[in-house]
Design a protein around this motif. Structure first.
Motif, PDB file in Angstrom:
ATOM      1  N   CYS A   6    -118.574  26.632 -12.111  1.00 59.30           N
ATOM      2  CA  CYS A   6    -119.033  25.395 -12.762  1.00 59.30           C
ATOM      3  C   CYS A   6    -118.508  24.174 -12.013  1.00 59.30           C
ATOM      4  N   TYR A   7    -119.414  23.322 -11.541  1.00 55.73           N
ATOM      5  CA  TYR A   7    -118.985  22.142 -10.776  1.00 55.73           C
ATOM      6  C   TYR A   7    -118.199  21.163 -11.635  1.00 55.73           C
ATOM      7  N   THR A   8    -118.529  21.050 -12.918  1.00 55.39           N
ATOM      8  CA  THR A   8    -117.785  20.119 -13.772  1.00 55.39           C
ATOM      9  C   THR A   8    -116.358  20.620 -13.983  1.00 55.39           C
ATOM     10  N   CYS A   9    -116.200  21.935 -14.116  1.00 54.72           N
ATOM     11  CA  CYS A   9    -114.857  22.506 -14.260  1.00 54.72           C
ATOM     12  C   CYS A   9    -114.068  22.316 -12.975  1.00 54.72           C
ATOM     13  N   LYS A  10    -114.707  22.516 -11.843  1.00 60.43           N
ATOM     14  CA  LYS A  10    -114.053  22.333 -10.544  1.00 60.43           C
ATOM     15  C   LYS A  10    -113.530  20.906 -10.412  1.00 60.43           C
ATOM     16  N   GLU A  11    -114.363  19.931 -10.756  1.00 57.41           N
ATOM     17  CA  GLU A  11    -113.968  18.532 -10.610  1.00 57.41           C
ATOM     18  C   GLU A  11    -112.881  18.153 -11.626  1.00 57.41           C
ATOM     19  N   TYR A  12    -112.937  18.739 -12.817  1.00 59.93           N
ATOM     20  CA  TYR A  12    -111.892  18.507 -13.823  1.00 59.93           C
ATOM     21  C   TYR A  12    -110.557  19.059 -13.321  1.00 59.93           C
ATOM     22  N   VAL A  13    -110.586  20.266 -12.768  1.00 60.41           N
ATOM     23  CA  VAL A  13    -109.363  20.892 -12.270  1.00 60.41           C
ATOM     24  C   VAL A  13    -108.838  20.153 -11.037  1.00 60.41           C
ATOM     25  N   GLU A  14    -109.721  19.584 -10.233  1.00 61.34           N
ATOM     26  CA  GLU A  14    -109.267  18.754  -9.111  1.00 61.34           C
ATOM     27  C   GLU A  14    -108.414  17.588  -9.616  1.00 61.34           C
ATOM     28  N   ASP A  15    -108.805  17.013 -10.748  1.00 65.61           N
ATOM     29  CA  ASP A  15    -107.997  15.937 -11.332  1.00 65.61           C
ATOM     30  C   ASP A  15    -106.723  16.487 -11.988  1.00 65.61           C
ATOM     31  N   LEU A  16    -106.806  17.649 -12.626  1.00 64.18           N
ATOM     32  CA  LEU A  16    -105.589  18.262 -13.176  1.00 64.18           C
ATOM     33  C   LEU A  16    -104.560  18.498 -12.067  1.00 64.18           C
ATOM     34  N   ALA A  17    -105.047  18.803 -10.869  1.00 62.36           N
ATOM     35  CA  ALA A  17    -104.155  19.048  -9.731  1.00 62.36           C
ATOM     36  C   ALA A  17    -103.358  17.802  -9.357  1.00 62.36           C
ATOM     37  N   LYS A  18    -103.838  16.627  -9.750  1.00 63.52           N
ATOM     38  CA  LYS A  18    -103.157  15.366  -9.427  1.00 63.52           C
ATOM     39  C   LYS A  18    -101.995  15.059 -10.373  1.00 63.52           C
ATOM     40  N   VAL A  19    -101.833  15.854 -11.425  1.00 55.42           N
ATOM     41  CA  VAL A  19    -100.725  15.632 -12.360  1.00 55.42           C
ATOM     42  C   VAL A  19     -99.446  16.118 -11.679  1.00 55.42           C
ATOM     43  N   PRO A  20     -98.503  15.207 -11.411  1.00 55.32           N
ATOM     44  CA  PRO A  20     -97.273  15.602 -10.722  1.00 55.32           C
ATOM     45  C   PRO A  20     -96.430  16.571 -11.547  1.00 55.32           C
ATOM     46  N   LYS A  21     -95.899  17.579 -10.873  1.00 53.48           N
ATOM     47  CA  LYS A  21     -95.039  18.544 -11.563  1.00 53.48           C
ATOM     48  C   LYS A  21     -93.837  17.849 -12.183  1.00 53.48           C
ATOM     49  N   VAL A 144    -104.808  14.028 -23.222  1.00 51.71           N
ATOM     50  CA  VAL A 144    -103.995  15.230 -23.456  1.00 51.71           C
ATOM     51  C   VAL A 144    -102.556  14.990 -23.010  1.00 51.71           C
ATOM     52  N   LEU A 145    -102.385  14.342 -21.852  1.00 52.97           N
ATOM     53  CA  LEU A 145    -101.031  14.064 -21.363  1.00 52.97           C
ATOM     54  C   LEU A 145    -100.257  13.191 -22.360  1.00 52.97           C
ATOM     55  N   GLN A 146    -100.902  12.135 -22.858  1.00 52.01           N
ATOM     56  CA  GLN A 146    -100.245  11.257 -23.830  1.00 52.01           C
ATOM     57  C   GLN A 146     -99.844  12.022 -25.082  1.00 52.01           C
ATOM     58  N   LEU A 147    -100.756  12.819 -25.612  1.00 44.17           N
ATOM     59  CA  LEU A 147    -100.471  13.585 -26.828  1.00 44.17           C
ATOM     60  C   LEU A 147     -99.340  14.587 -26.627  1.00 44.17           C
ATOM     61  N   ALA A 148     -99.169  15.053 -25.380  1.00 46.20           N
ATOM     62  CA  ALA A 148     -98.113  16.022 -25.078  1.00 46.20           C
ATOM     63  C   ALA A 148     -96.811  15.337 -24.667  1.00 46.20           C
ATOM     64  N   GLY A 149     -96.826  14.001 -24.625  1.00 50.81           N
ATOM     65  CA  GLY A 149     -95.618  13.270 -24.257  1.00 50.81           C
ATOM     66  C   GLY A 149     -95.359  13.212 -22.759  1.00 50.81           C
ATOM     67  N   VAL A 150     -96.424  13.336 -21.963  1.00 53.72           N
ATOM     68  CA  VAL A 150     -96.320  13.318 -20.505  1.00 53.72           C
ATOM     69  C   VAL A 150     -96.840  11.976 -19.995  1.00 53.72           C
ATOM     70  N   LYS A 151     -96.224  11.452 -18.935  1.00 53.13           N
ATOM     71  CA  LYS A 151     -96.704  10.217 -18.313  1.00 53.13           C
ATOM     72  C   LYS A 151     -98.148  10.403 -17.863  1.00 53.13           C
ATOM     73  N   THR A 152     -98.924   9.328 -17.955  1.00 52.81           N
ATOM     74  CA  THR A 152    -100.327   9.394 -17.547  1.00 52.81           C
ATOM     75  C   THR A 152    -100.462   9.200 -16.035  1.00 52.81           C
ATOM     76  N   VAL A 153    -101.651   9.502 -15.520  1.00 53.37           N
ATOM     77  CA  VAL A 153    -101.927   9.509 -14.092  1.00 53.37           C
ATOM     78  C   VAL A 153    -103.123   8.611 -13.805  1.00 53.37           C
ATOM     79  N   ASN A 154    -103.091   7.901 -12.685  1.00 51.43           N
ATOM     80  CA  ASN A 154    -104.249   7.117 -12.246  1.00 51.43           C
ATOM     81  C   ASN A 154    -105.172   8.056 -11.461  1.00 51.43           C
ATOM     82  N   PHE A 155    -106.343   8.360 -12.018  1.00 49.84           N
ATOM     83  CA  PHE A 155    -107.267   9.291 -11.386  1.00 49.84           C
ATOM     84  C   PHE A 155    -108.298   8.613 -10.493  1.00 49.84           C
ATOM     85  N   THR A 156    -108.310   7.297 -10.482  1.00 47.06           N
ATOM     86  CA  THR A 156    -109.293   6.607  -9.639  1.00 47.06           C
ATOM     87  C   THR A 156    -108.762   6.487  -8.230  1.00 47.06           C
TER      88      THR A 156
END
Length: 164
Positions: A6-21, A144-156
C-alpha cells in the motif's frame, strides 16, 4: 498497516521513520508497526521506508480482528492523511510496480484490510484507538505522539520560519 504494498502505508511509515529514537526514549515509549504479511517482508519494507523502529507481522490478522479493524473502504473518502504525498493514480502505479517486481502472487497482506493506530499500556490498557475507515484515514502522527507524551516532529521539508 493496511499492507506492505500500500503506497499510503509506505508514505505513512516513511514519516514514522523520522521520529527520533531519543524522543521515544525520553517519554519511555516504544513505536511499533504491525503488518499483516509474512515476516520476510519486514527487512525490504524497512529498507524502502527508512524505518528503524520495531516492526512485527500478524499474517492471520488476529490483532486486526481483535481490535475490530474493518475490511474494505468506508464511505468517507474525503478524509486524507497529511502523511500521504502521492496522488491516487501515481501511488497506485507505484504499488502495482512493487507488486509486479516482487515474488509472484505475494500480495504482502490482504489489500482490503484497514489498519489503525493505538496507544497501549502500561499493561493491556488502551488509551487511544483509531480505526482507519479507508487507506487515507491515518491519524496524524503528531496527534499520536502528543497523546503518548512524546515530542512532536516537523514532517514538512519546508524550512521553519522563526520570528525573532
Amino acid at each position: 498497516l493496511q499492507n506492505f504494498l500500500c503506497y499510503t502505508c509506505k508514505e505513512y511509515v516513511e514519516d514514522l521513520a523520522k521520529v527520533p529514537k531519543a524522543f521515544l526514549q525520553e517519554a519511555n515509549v516504544r513505536l511499533i508497526v504491525i503488518g499483516q504479511s509474512s515476516y520476510h517482508h519486514i527487512k525490504p519494507f524497512c529498507s524502502l521506508t527508512g524505518y528503524t523502529h520495531e516492526m512485527y507481522v500478524d499474517p492471520q490478522r488476529e490483532i486486526y480482528k481483535t481490535l475490530g479493524m474493518k475490511r474494505g473502504e468506508g464511505n468517507n473518502i474525503s478524509v486524507r492523511s497529511p502523511h500521504v504525498k502521492s496522488n491516487t493514480l501515481l501511488g497506485s502505479i507505484r504499488s502495482i510496480w512493487r507488486a509486479m517486481t516482487g515474488p509472484a502472487f505475494d500480495f504482502q497482506g490482504d489489500p482490503a484490510q484497514q489498519g489503525g493506530a493505538l496507544i497501549l499500556g502500561p499493561g493491556n490498557e488502551v488509551h487511544f484507538l483509531h480505526l482507519d475507515k479507508n487507506r487515507l484515514d491515518h491519524v496524524p502522527i503528531n496527534t499520536v505522539l502528543q497523546l503518548a507524551g512524546v515530542k512532536t516532529v516537523n514532517f514538512t521539508d519546508k524550512p521553519q520560519i522563526i520570528d525573532i
